[in-house]
Structures are given as C-alpha cells and as structure tokens.
Scaffold this motif. Structure first.
Motif, mmCIF file in Angstrom:
data_model
loop_
_atom_site.group_PDB
_atom_site.id
_atom_site.type_symbol
_atom_site.label_atom_id
_atom_site.label_comp_id
_atom_site.label_asym_id
_atom_site.label_seq_id
_atom_site.Cartn_x
_atom_site.Cartn_y
_atom_site.Cartn_z
ATOM 1 N N VAL A 135 45.685 24.026 19.897
ATOM 2 C CA VAL A 135 44.769 22.645 19.593
ATOM 3 C C VAL A 135 43.263 23.236 19.893
ATOM 4 C CG1 VAL A 135 44.233 20.409 20.123
ATOM 5 C CG2 VAL A 135 46.678 21.022 20.133
ATOM 6 N N ARG A 136 43.069 23.610 21.075
ATOM 7 C CA ARG A 136 41.621 24.164 21.412
ATOM 8 C C ARG A 136 41.024 24.982 20.543
ATOM 9 N NH1 ARG A 136 40.279 28.521 25.290
ATOM 10 N NH2 ARG A 136 38.140 28.346 25.841
ATOM 11 N N ASP A 137 41.959 26.160 20.109
ATOM 12 C CA ASP A 137 41.411 27.060 19.071
ATOM 13 C C ASP A 137 40.990 26.180 17.653
ATOM 14 O OD1 ASP A 137 41.967 29.183 20.687
ATOM 15 O OD2 ASP A 137 43.351 29.992 19.427
ATOM 16 N N ARG A 138 41.915 25.212 17.326
ATOM 17 C CA ARG A 138 41.597 24.627 15.975
ATOM 18 C C ARG A 138 40.385 23.740 15.930
ATOM 19 N NH1 ARG A 138 42.662 24.643 10.559
ATOM 20 N NH2 ARG A 138 42.592 22.546 9.796
ATOM 21 N N VAL A 139 40.213 23.213 17.322
ATOM 22 C CA VAL A 139 38.886 22.354 17.319
ATOM 23 C C VAL A 139 37.854 23.393 17.297
ATOM 24 C CG1 VAL A 139 37.632 20.966 19.132
ATOM 25 C CG2 VAL A 139 39.995 20.677 18.745
ATOM 26 N N LEU A 140 37.815 24.435 17.943
ATOM 27 C CA LEU A 140 36.745 25.155 17.928
ATOM 28 C C LEU A 140 36.216 25.876 16.664
ATOM 29 C CD1 LEU A 140 37.248 27.334 21.402
ATOM 30 C CD2 LEU A 140 35.614 25.348 20.955
ATOM 31 N N GLY A 141 37.346 25.923 15.938
ATOM 32 C CA GLY A 141 37.356 26.465 14.545
ATOM 33 C C GLY A 141 36.905 25.209 13.541
ATOM 34 N N GLY A 142 36.700 24.048 14.112
ATOM 35 C CA GLY A 142 36.371 23.084 13.258
ATOM 36 C C GLY A 142 37.139 21.556 13.130
ATOM 37 N N MET A 143 38.244 21.553 13.513
ATOM 38 C CA MET A 143 39.258 20.487 13.567
ATOM 39 C C MET A 143 38.422 19.325 14.450
ATOM 40 S SD MET A 143 43.301 19.734 14.449
ATOM 41 C CE MET A 143 42.928 19.851 16.429
ATOM 42 N N GLY A 144 38.446 17.992 14.004
ATOM 43 C CA GLY A 144 37.757 17.083 14.642
ATOM 44 C C GLY A 144 39.015 16.659 15.769
ATOM 45 N N LEU A 145 38.438 16.172 16.857
ATOM 46 C CA LEU A 145 39.514 15.698 17.978
ATOM 47 C C LEU A 145 39.279 14.221 18.557
ATOM 48 C CD1 LEU A 145 42.185 16.265 19.917
ATOM 49 C CD2 LEU A 145 40.322 17.207 21.545
ATOM 50 N N ILE A 146 39.934 13.335 18.535
ATOM 51 C CA ILE A 146 39.734 11.845 19.034
ATOM 52 C C ILE A 146 40.678 11.597 20.146
ATOM 53 C CG2 ILE A 146 39.714 9.415 18.462
ATOM 54 C CD1 ILE A 146 38.828 10.171 15.615
#
Lengths: 252, 252, 252, 252
Positions: free
Chosen positions: A86-97
């Motif tokens: 999840v962290r990788d994907r956020v650092l790659g651009g995914m938004g997280l709420i």
C-alpha cells in the motif's frame, strides 16, 4: 476521467456487535461505497480484512486510484507485506484517505513516521462541530462555515502527526477539546487525507456532510496523469555538464 | 546548558579502505566529534555499528540530547529494535542530525515515512556549491551567501522526502544537478536536520563551513526543557465541560 | 467547466525594442494567450498596462478565474487601487500566476508581504535547467525529470519570498546559481503560482515545456466552485453553545 | 546575550475607559513590560501611539531585537511610513510578536499579505481553553496540555491568515468556536508570532500562563547573530562558473 476507488474496511464490529450491525447492516465499506457509487466519474469496489490478502491483491491495488481505509480493533492483524505494498502504491501516486480510528493503522503510521496512534479520546456520544479552516480548499467544497455531528466519539490534541501540509478542518467538542480533523499530506507522488469523523456506534457515514467530504477527498487525492520519474536510486548518473573546468572567477 | 551529543558512525569504510583511512584515521565520528568537543557547551561521545547494541544502549540514548548519524554500506545491519528506540527518543524530544548517505538509513526512513533512499547520484569528485536559502535561520549562522566544496559526490533531485518544514540549503553541482541539501523537520517533540555533504572519500568533515553547519545544527536540534505531555493514547478522558446540554441557538 | 483566463502584460518592451518585438510581434500576452486558447476548456482574454484601468476593470476581474501577470520596467505605474482589487479578487478565490520579472510587481509583493523584488540576477543568456522537485504535482504533469532553456536571464537565491506552500521546481544555472523557480501559495480562497522563466529578449514563451507549465498552472490555480464563507469581520456573533455554565470537573 | 524588547501599545482604552484603567493602571505595555523586565537576559522599553513617531524612531527600532504589538481601535492612525520601517526591520531580522486585536493592525497585514482583520468575534466574557498542539516547541515550554482563561473575548475561524509555518496553539471557546491562537511565521530574516489572548477588559496580561508564553515567544523570535546576506536586488552578478561551454552529453 473515472476515479477507481477501493473502500477498505476492517469489517469486524459489524459482525460482532448488533448495535453496530443495525447502523451498518452491509458494513461501513458499503455505506461509504454505496454513496460514492452514486457520484459521477467514481467507480467503487470494496475490500475487507478477512478476505485473502485483505482483499488488496496486486491486481486490486494496480486498479485503485484512491484507497479509503477504516480500521479499529484489528490493526495488528494487517500483514506487514501488504502495508508495504500500500505504501509503495501511495508513493507511486495512489491517493489514500484514512478515516477516524484508522489514525492508528499500520498504513498511516508507516507513511507518516510518527506514532499516529497517540491522541486523547472519550466515547460519550457528545456533540462535535467541524469548522472549515480553508474555505477555498477542494475538500471543503459545498460546506458552510461548519457542520455538526450530533453524537460522536471525541478525539483530542495532542495528536502525534507531522504538521499537515494543509489543515482543512478543526473540530470543537462539547466536552472541551479540539482536534485537527482534516489533514492533507503529500508523500512521494501520492496524496493523503486524514478525516476524523466516523465512530462505528453512530450513523456518521450516513450523514450527508461527512459523505460529501469523503467524496471531495476522493477527487482531491486522485492522481493526475503524473509526470514521469525515475523510481528508486539512479546510479551512477552521467554528468550533463562537463566536470573539471576552472571557475570563471574567485567571486564570493 | 550543556548539550550532550552522540556521534554515531557506521565505521566500516575507514577500516576497509586505505584511502578513506588516510582522510579519517580515527573515523568520521572522531573527526566530527573532535570538532564539536572544542565548542562551548557541547559534550561529545561516539558510538559505532560494531559495538554492542551499536553503541546505542538505553543508557546512552537517555543521556543524548542530539544524535548525529553517518552510515552508508551497512544500513541493513542496523537492528530494527534499536531503530525503534532511536525513533522513540526522537519523538520524545532528542534532536537527530542525519548526514549524507544517512539519507538511506533505517532511522531516517522510519521517521519520515517515504523512501528516502531515492535520489540520483554520481561519484566523480565534482564541485558543489551550497547556497543559503534562509539567511535568518540559526543553522545558517556565520555563513555567507554560499560556500563551496571542491570535490564531492553528487546527489540530485528528485529526493524522495516529505517537503521539509524548513529548507535551509540548496546545492548546485558542476555536472548539472540541484539538491535540497539542508532540510529541517519536526517529528513528535524532536527536531531532525538532514545535511547532505559528506562523502567518505573526500575530506568534507575537515572543512570549516561543513563543521560549522553541523555545530549550528546541534544547537538548533537540541531540545528546550520542553512542555509536559501525555505519552501515548489517553483513554478514556473525563470530560472537562458538561456533555448533553442543549445548544444556545440554531445559529449557523 | 471552462476556466476564464486573463493574461496581463505590461506590454512596453515589445513596443520599444525591435529585438523584443521580433520575438513577440503581438506581445508576450498574445504569445501566452494564443497557446492557452488552443487548450480545452480554457477561454482567454488579454489586458495591458496602457489600457484604461490597465484593462482590469471590475467587469474583467469579475469574469476572470485565473489572472496571469507579466511586468518588468513599469511596476511603479500600476495603480494602487487596481492592485488592491486584484488582491481582493485573489483572496476571494481567483488564481494568480506571476511570471518571471513579475516577482517585483506590486501585486505579488502585496499578497506575499515580503520584498519579493530581492534576488540576484545576471543577463548573460546562459543555460537554465529546471528540475522537477514534486513529480506528482499537477503543475509538473507531462514533464520529465527536468527541462532546459537554452538561453535565459539568471535569477539566483536568496529570493525573498515566504517559504512556498509547495515547491515544484528548482533551477540550475550555468553560471553557478540555483533558484526556487516554481512556488505555490494559498492566500485566502485563492491560489498563487510563481513561475520563473520568461525573459523578454529570449523566445521563452514559445518553448513547449514553458507553455505546458503555464497551462498546468492555470488548471491548478482555477478555483473549485468553492465553499461559502463570511467575507470580512463577523461581529458580534451569537453564541452557538450556552455560556456561563460551570465546568464538569477540575481535571487538568 | 541580552534581548532588547520594545513593547508597543496603542494606549487609548486605558486612558478612556475607567474599567480598563482599573485593570491596567499603567497601560497594557507596562503590564507586559513589567513582567518581561523580571526575566533574565531581557531588557525592556515601551512605546505608544501618541508619542512622536509612535515611539518607534529609527534609533528605537535599531535597538530593538523583538517588538511586541498591541493595538485595537486606532489601527488607522498608525503612520504608513512607520509601518514600512517596522516591516523592513522585521525582514532584516527583528522578531515581532502580535497580540490579540493586533491581528488587524497594519503591521501584521502588511507582513502577511492577507486581510488578517477577518475573523469571527463575540465579547461575552466566555471561557477559553488554549490547547498546546506542539509540545516540543520552545513557545510551549513549561505549559501542560492546555491552560484556561476564565473570561475572554472570542475569536473564531475562519481567520484569514496564510497557513502558519508552525501552529502551536488552538483555542476552544465555551460558545462553540475554535481558533488558531498561536501562529509562527518566518518573513525575510525575521520571525513573527501571533498570540491570540488579550482583551483589554479582562486581566489577561496578569495571568501567569499568558505572560510565560509571551516571554517564551520573545526568546523564540529573537534573532540569532545571523548570516550575512545581500540586501535588495543584486545586479548584475558576475558569473561564478564559465558560461557558453557545450554540454557534456545529450542525456535526459
């Protein structure tokens, strides 16, 4: 452009507690997802803790633009390898709420670095008044100066987060506390939004203002197409300019 | 009030490479520590990776106001439990100064949350010019508009850090890159300062401006006596104000 | 939703200098406006210093979502009452993009508070390399790690601005300097973007990357529909909660 | 090193209103200055609106490290040229502490750029609880989790300030509002601290916690010796590196 949202829920209270189940018969994820599904250009799926890989397979993450996170009593059961994905994907651009008790989740703590579980709390069903601090912010779109939640669990400062990049809401509580309730961060190419409301024993995720803020948050956190960027350490890099030339002057 | 500094060094290059050993015969930690020891109201000890508990026992950490961190080729050997202890102590108020290749250390990444190892680099011994962006900042005290390092390893953007709370230096490199070289953060009750210069194959930690910045950083990062604060989650909290009263008005 | 852009230009160099006129025969405003006019959902008008009210009548401002500002040698001729109107409109939600020498404009200084005219400069036609610091930012969309401008006027730090809320670009200059070249701010309900490139003696505003960034900036700075908000001081406000009740406890 | 403080007061209420005069018989400036004068390494003078040049002559400003500002009903009488001198001195390194109704002063608005007079208010003598948001911050030194002011004028959000660089306090009000009550900024080489408490009809500046915060603020805002820096626009600058060389490669 359609925003692909995955609503992740721990989904335990609803199965264990009849009171919670009466408020969220389909689970918190479906209450939120159901609303989002009615919004234009938002496409919703859900995932829960007890599914294989917590429902967050590589395929699901790769097809998620914005991930919404609700957890409370089982943070410790979330697998570390999935937290890293999840962290990788956020650092790659995914938004997280991250919602409410998700403040103490592994995912949130891992991305912010501080002990985000640290805050004051009280579960007395008191009045919360959420004040808008930045009226021009897209997450506050459509709100007045404040909105109220009739009965809520209180969270009070000091909340151990890094100072938010943008502070959108501050809550007032009947019992005497304040809280930074809407906090925006950029991490890598991704955007994070923490939104406080949401105790499971009250119908918070049926309240129109709360749902509106979540939908606003989804639109704010969704990645734009994004610039290209080297991932990871680039080495060694060829010089762009020649190295070893004398300086023009002894100026300084 | 005396500031108790611990200079932590991986201390491997100096033992394995004669060139590095010729520059830092006593190790990087003693080059930095030796200088700091000449400064007023600074008291220095050192610690290295191969000591028991990496030299960072509970006693040492409890007696450290500011920890300086230099590591490079053995980040992976640093024990996770000690990383957690360092992190706890920073959140509790200890200052942390991370130097050069320490950007990829576990300690730094754990506190910032992003993949701080990500950046461009090139080891060609080129000129670096460190520009002061905030002249009024205590870390820039005593510097002019810029200072130069004759030969350095290049680090280039994008550096995957959260946007610094205060950006004090930006570096220009002969080969064509730029870098955010002096970055300040607050995390919990502690302050962090990342300072870029410092490749082991050049005499960076003998250069007066570099040493001055490190000493300035120590003074900036040192905790003030500090406010009292509840550690961890406080629960449940008694209400300060009465709960359940009607509102005064329907104003909004 | 269409974004209504007004491109404001001092428009003096182009009329006084044949070299500048040869690069921008219709003026810098029309070079920028012409490009923006080809973009989807952007509607453009222009305004210049020597028009009545500098072309910024109440009607024009009321019909402007994003204002672009280019000025250089005649900052002092801009009327203070119009500066105030622009400021009011920005605080109310209009986006503002300030280009190059506009850093010393009354409009920019009035909104930021510092002496934004303060920086180093040199007009030697040197190479500028604009590095992307935040790849996930909408203003960097479509760019690689950096882009180059073959000949530019140099601006060097220290640039006397408040620390930007978001720093998107840092420039490297051939002659040895660095500069914060893409700076985002929120002021009131409005967003500001300062973008450095643009000297009038070079064809900067014909370069695709520069134009792309300006178009990205327009989209970023455009107001969302926006929350309602009381304008100005609200007084006196009726209490929402009853005042004068005893505290629940003597806790602290 | 001694910090030279000048406490500036509008000094009108105390001369016109017997109730205010009974609380501050020597004026608000002497209440604050009297306390600061008892602190180590702080040297105090006062200045008031009706003195020649408002008591802020070039000599006084040149001998002031930190200026404290209290004004309310006569902001408009403060001379613009003196506002500019104060601003210059702040940008050059002088600390500035703005108290309570000073939020609407020319000095504060000029330095921040937004309409800082904009907020909600109510003068009903209600309870304020000032929560500490950053326990590690020097301005919070010696405080607990919060302190209370028994009777205060309410200020409520939205307060039209740029987002503070550091947010130290948030207030809770009995009547239902919240407010960012302790806001830190850097502008030029100077530091600014806005501190909310202080209505003239209540004995706020006799309360120990309030006085302690002001003294902490003075220590925080005092300039360090400071780096040297070019004042104003530097032009034209000689290149440090040679210009006109070919690039090393076509890399990108």
């Amino acid at each position: 452009m359609t925003i692909r949202v995955t609503v992740w829920n721990e989904y335990r209270h609803e199965k264990q507690n009849v009171h919670v189940a009466s408020i969220y018969p389909e689970g918190i994820h479906n209450a939120i997802g159901g609303y989002l599904g009615t919004q234009e250009q938002i496409e919703v799926r859900t995932a829960t803790l007890d599914e294989p890989e917590h429902g967050l397979t590589d395929e699901v993450l790769a097809a998620t633009d914005v991930l919404i996170w609700w957890g409370h009593i089982a943070h410790g059961e979330v697998r570390d390898d999935i937290v890293e994905k999840v962290r990788d994907r956020v650092l790659g651009g995914m938004g997280l709420i991250v919602l409410h008790s998700g403040h103490a989740s592994k995912v949130f703590e891992r991305l912010l670095g501080t002990k985000t579980g640290t805050l004051k709390w009280r579960d007395d069903g008191e009045r919360e008044r959420v004040w808008v601090i930045e009226h021009g912010h897209p997450i506050a779109e459509g709100l007045g100066d404040y909105f109220e939640i009739p009965k809520e669990e209180m969270y009070g400062e000091r909340f151990e987060i890094p100072a938010p990049d943008e502070l959108v809401f501050i809550s007032w509580f009947e019992g005497g506390e304040v809280f930074r309730s809407g906090c925006c961060y950029r991490r890598g190419k991704g955007k994070l939004f923490y939104f406080r409301p949401g105790h499971e024993t009250f119908p918070i995720y049926h309240q129109p203002e709360v749902l509106k803020v979540i939908a606003n948050g989804v639109r704010w956190a969704a990645p734009t197409a994004g610039a290209t960027s080297s991932a990871g350490r680039v080495a060694p890099l060829e010089p762009i300019e020649p190295i070893g030339k004398p300086k023009a002057s002894a100026a300084n």
